[in-house]
Design a protein around this motif. Sequence first.
Motif, mmCIF file in Angstrom:
data_model
loop_
_atom_site.group_PDB
_atom_site.id
_atom_site.type_symbol
_atom_site.label_atom_id
_atom_site.label_comp_id
_atom_site.label_asym_id
_atom_site.label_seq_id
_atom_site.Cartn_x
_atom_site.Cartn_y
_atom_site.Cartn_z
ATOM 1 N N SER A 92 0.799 -1.147 0.118
ATOM 2 C CA SER A 92 -0.026 0.091 0.236
ATOM 3 C C SER A 92 0.993 1.246 -0.029
ATOM 4 C CB SER A 92 -0.925 0.022 1.297
ATOM 5 O OG SER A 92 -0.219 0.187 2.244
ATOM 6 N N VAL A 93 0.119 2.377 -0.230
ATOM 7 C CA VAL A 93 1.026 3.821 -0.277
ATOM 8 C C VAL A 93 1.603 3.959 1.076
ATOM 9 C CG1 VAL A 93 0.685 6.139 -0.110
ATOM 10 C CG2 VAL A 93 -0.675 4.704 -2.051
ATOM 11 N N GLU A 94 0.875 3.645 2.029
ATOM 12 C CA GLU A 94 1.207 3.686 3.562
ATOM 13 C C GLU A 94 2.478 3.005 3.887
ATOM 14 O OE1 GLU A 94 -0.703 4.361 8.006
ATOM 15 O OE2 GLU A 94 -1.720 3.025 6.589
ATOM 16 N N GLU A 95 2.387 1.747 3.292
ATOM 17 C CA GLU A 95 3.659 0.672 3.647
ATOM 18 C C GLU A 95 4.853 1.125 2.908
ATOM 19 O OE1 GLU A 95 1.151 -3.447 4.201
ATOM 20 O OE2 GLU A 95 1.368 -2.781 2.255
ATOM 21 N N ASN A 96 4.751 1.602 1.764
ATOM 22 C CA ASN A 96 5.784 2.360 0.887
ATOM 23 C C ASN A 96 6.337 3.582 1.568
ATOM 24 O OD1 ASN A 96 6.564 1.632 -2.204
ATOM 25 N ND2 ASN A 96 4.416 0.826 -1.742
ATOM 26 N N GLN A 130 -4.275 2.066 -0.710
ATOM 27 C CA GLN A 130 -4.364 1.573 -2.044
ATOM 28 C C GLN A 130 -2.976 0.834 -2.447
ATOM 29 O OE1 GLN A 130 -6.408 4.259 -4.755
ATOM 30 N NE2 GLN A 130 -5.488 3.462 -6.400
ATOM 31 N N GLN A 131 -3.043 -0.265 -3.228
ATOM 32 C CA GLN A 131 -1.898 -0.745 -3.333
ATOM 33 C C GLN A 131 -1.068 0.298 -4.629
ATOM 34 O OE1 GLN A 131 -2.107 -4.700 -5.393
ATOM 35 N NE2 GLN A 131 -1.730 -5.578 -3.361
ATOM 36 N N SER A 132 0.049 0.277 -4.410
ATOM 37 C CA SER A 132 1.033 1.188 -5.247
ATOM 38 C C SER A 132 0.884 0.947 -6.627
ATOM 39 C CB SER A 132 2.263 1.401 -4.669
ATOM 40 O OG SER A 132 2.192 1.643 -3.200
ATOM 41 N N GLY A 133 0.855 -0.256 -6.833
ATOM 42 C CA GLY A 133 0.948 -0.466 -8.275
ATOM 43 C C GLY A 133 -0.426 0.035 -9.060
ATOM 44 N N THR A 134 -1.390 0.088 -8.442
ATOM 45 C CA THR A 134 -2.751 0.600 -9.022
ATOM 46 C C THR A 134 -2.689 2.499 -9.324
ATOM 47 O OG1 THR A 134 -3.915 0.797 -7.091
ATOM 48 C CG2 THR A 134 -3.817 -1.502 -8.260
ATOM 49 N N LEU A 135 -1.621 2.863 -8.740
ATOM 50 C CA LEU A 135 -1.602 4.311 -8.845
ATOM 51 C C LEU A 135 -1.205 4.943 -10.267
ATOM 52 C CD1 LEU A 135 0.506 5.247 -5.833
ATOM 53 C CD2 LEU A 135 -2.042 5.245 -5.900
ATOM 54 N N GLN A 141 5.168 8.781 -8.828
ATOM 55 C CA GLN A 141 6.225 9.806 -8.740
ATOM 56 C C GLN A 141 6.088 10.546 -7.575
ATOM 57 O OE1 GLN A 141 9.008 10.230 -10.884
ATOM 58 N NE2 GLN A 141 9.506 11.192 -9.130
ATOM 59 N N MET A 142 4.828 10.825 -6.864
ATOM 60 C CA MET A 142 4.714 11.485 -5.686
ATOM 61 C C MET A 142 5.288 10.635 -4.690
ATOM 62 S SD MET A 142 1.226 13.208 -6.349
ATOM 63 C CE MET A 142 0.790 14.652 -7.415
ATOM 64 N N LEU A 143 4.680 9.292 -4.730
ATOM 65 C CA LEU A 143 4.834 8.257 -3.765
ATOM 66 C C LEU A 143 6.479 8.051 -3.779
ATOM 67 C CD1 LEU A 143 4.123 6.368 -1.851
ATOM 68 C CD2 LEU A 143 3.573 4.490 -3.377
ATOM 69 N N ALA A 144 7.124 7.933 -4.921
ATOM 70 C CA ALA A 144 8.518 7.699 -4.772
ATOM 71 C C ALA A 144 9.331 8.967 -4.122
ATOM 72 C CB ALA A 144 9.347 7.650 -6.076
ATOM 73 N N MET A 145 8.755 9.795 -4.471
ATOM 74 C CA MET A 145 9.416 11.204 -3.803
ATOM 75 C C MET A 145 9.149 11.471 -2.144
ATOM 76 S SD MET A 145 8.772 13.894 -6.888
ATOM 77 C CE MET A 145 9.295 15.477 -5.869
ATOM 78 N N GLY A 146 7.865 11.050 -1.847
ATOM 79 C CA GLY A 146 7.609 10.927 -0.493
ATOM 80 C C GLY A 146 8.370 10.035 0.329
#
Length: 235
Positions: A92-96, A130-135, A141-146
């Motif tokens: 998920s986004v949170e787990e990442n 949400q699972q990151s693969g579905t973003l 890109q926002m998640l990778a930076m975050g």
Amino acid sequence: MLKIEDINVYYGNIQALKGVSLSINEGEIVTLIGANGAGKSTMLKTVSGLLKPKQGKILYEGQSIGGKAAQSIVKMGISHVPEGRRVFANMSVEENLQLGAYLRKDKAGIKQDMEKVYELFPRLLERLKQQSGTLSGGEQQMLAMGRALMAKPRLLLLDEPSMGLAPLLVKQIFHIIEEINKTGTTILLVEQNANLALSIADRAYVVETGRIVLSGKSEELTTSEEIKKAYLGGH
């Protein structure tokens, strides 16, 4: 803050960087511009410990880091957002985001930084479970930076943050890069959109076939005829 002196880096027998030297002062945004395959990504990978220089020195805050393990380099305060985003797709986004803080022990600080990431990227807060693969590409890109920010870096290495994104999103990402810089994070940026990169950077280095061929303040390079012709689509 970062000083690279005369480094040579190889992929097997192919020399990717040839005697490169550059420096970054604390608080700056410095960008590397140049054609694909010029050696810009190699430079970031060498700073973050994914590649080892054959010779030359890399000094971060006065300490030698050339050839150190990537994880020790993260611990020292350098985070790398690789080209192509590379999020953990089935988490998920949170787990990442939590993974970004895996070397930290300060629970209260982690919670605070998580909130800061949500302020910078409200979209991530909406997609938390949400699972990151579905973003979408932009959200990844926002998640990778975050995720990189969760390591609390003092130096952030960004590799092609605008790649494959719609123009409106690119604008947004670049605005956020400026915001991150304003909070005191120094940034080394590799970006194919030279106009955009120069518009937010303090200084720039031009890389051609593994060598730095030109460097200077961004505004000087923006008005240079040579740079306009080669990289800015001007004549």
